[in-house]
Design a protein around this motif. Structure first.
Motif, short mmCIF file in Angstrom:
data_model
loop_
_atom_site.label_atom_id
_atom_site.label_comp_id
_atom_site.label_asym_id
_atom_site.label_seq_id
_atom_site.Cartn_x
_atom_site.Cartn_y
_atom_site.Cartn_z
N MET A 45 39.25 40.57 30.55
CA MET A 45 38.35 40.27 31.67
C MET A 45 39.15 40.26 32.97
O MET A 45 40.24 39.69 33.03
CB MET A 45 37.67 38.92 31.47
N THR A 46 38.58 40.88 33.99
CA THR A 46 39.28 41.02 35.27
C THR A 46 38.51 40.32 36.37
O THR A 46 37.30 40.52 36.53
CB THR A 46 39.43 42.51 35.64
N GLY B 213 45.87 35.04 34.68
CA GLY B 213 44.80 35.94 34.30
C GLY B 213 44.95 37.28 34.99
O GLY B 213 45.85 37.51 35.81
N ASP B 214 44.03 38.18 34.69
CA ASP B 214 44.05 39.54 35.22
C ASP B 214 43.32 39.56 36.56
O ASP B 214 42.09 39.47 36.61
CB ASP B 214 43.39 40.50 34.23
N LEU B 215 44.07 39.66 37.66
CA LEU B 215 43.50 39.63 39.00
C LEU B 215 43.64 41.00 39.65
O LEU B 215 44.64 41.70 39.45
CB LEU B 215 44.21 38.60 39.87
N ARG B 216 42.65 41.38 40.44
CA ARG B 216 42.76 42.55 41.30
C ARG B 216 42.38 42.14 42.71
O ARG B 216 41.36 41.50 42.92
CB ARG B 216 41.84 43.68 40.81
N ASP C 191 35.72 50.50 29.36
CA ASP C 191 35.98 49.33 28.49
C ASP C 191 36.68 48.22 29.25
O ASP C 191 37.58 47.54 28.73
CB ASP C 191 36.80 49.72 27.26
N MET C 192 36.29 48.01 30.50
CA MET C 192 36.80 46.93 31.33
C MET C 192 35.64 46.03 31.73
O MET C 192 34.53 46.53 31.99
CB MET C 192 37.49 47.47 32.59
N ASP C 193 35.87 44.73 31.77
CA ASP C 193 34.83 43.78 32.14
C ASP C 193 35.25 42.98 33.36
O ASP C 193 36.44 42.69 33.55
CB ASP C 193 34.54 42.81 30.99
#
Length: 220
Positions: A1-2, A116-119, A42-44
């Motif tokens: 999860m991003t 976590g996965d941050l953008r 396939d990215m959320d």
């Protein structure tokens, strides 16, 4: 999860009339479009926050910077819609605008922090070149931001230096700009940056939000 934070820097001078209407409409459907495009890879998205930073020209205009806080979508969609509805394409005067000042303010945004996965993504929309930082008439203008670096090298350091608010791996800069200075130089020398060429003076009429979404997804 991003978790995704996006700052949309939008030139709102007179030549940008057509693209402003496109960005207005596209921003309101941003969450759905981006979520669908990411799902195909396939990215959320766990959370999407959008900030809009509209700019004109400090050397000739008043009300040069208009901006929102980070708004979480889809919950804050009505607040985003109200802000976008107020934006009008006016002013600008000479061809260069205050795009670099807008970029500096965007970099200094209150980005998400933590694990976590941050953008952290900045998107620049303009059909014009930009005044150099430190431009005498701009710097002397009422309300000019003191936090803006006085050189392009200083701005690059703000983007990718050790103390950058953007961090290292999470940041992206997407330029929908002409292939002219300073944008081509930034695309060539800054990390995590991509330029999608527009034609100067056409209001980015050739750019549609589908291309914006596609470019953003590729950049992630």
């Amino acid at each position: 999860m991003t978790a995704v934070d996006i700052v949309l820097c939008v030139d709102v001078t007179a030549s940008m009339t057509s693209i402003i209407e496109t960005v207005k409409k596209g921003a309101l459907g941003f969450h759905e479009q981006l979520a669908e495009a990411m799902a195909e890879r396939d990215m959320d998205i766990s959370r999407l926050r959008v900030k809009v930073l509209a700019f004109r020209d400090f050397s000739v205009d008043r009300d040069v910077i208009e901006q929102t806080d980070f708004l979480q979508l889809p919950g804050d969609k009505n607040r985003l819609a109200a802000f976008m509805a107020r934006l009008k394409a006016t002013g600008g005067g000479d061809v260069p605008e205050s795009g670099l000042e807008a970029l500096a303010l965007a970099i200094r945004s209150p980005w998400s922090t933590g694990d976590g996965d941050l953008r952290k993504i900045i998107v620049m929309f303009t059909d014009a070149s930009a005044h150099p930082l430190g431009h005498r008439k701009s710097v002397r203008a009422r309300g000019y931001p003191e936090s803006v670096p006085r050189s392009l090298d200083g701005l690059q350091d703000l983007w990718q230096g050790d103390d950058s608010p953007m961090g290292v791996g999470a940041k992206r800069l997407v330029l929908f700009t002409p292939e002219i200075g300073p944008w081509d130089e930034i695309a060539d020398t800054w990390d995590k940056t991509v330029l999608v060429p527009s034609v100067a003076g056409t209001g980015l009429a050739d750019v549609v939000m589908d291309e914006v979404i596609a470019t953003l997804v590729r950049s992630m």
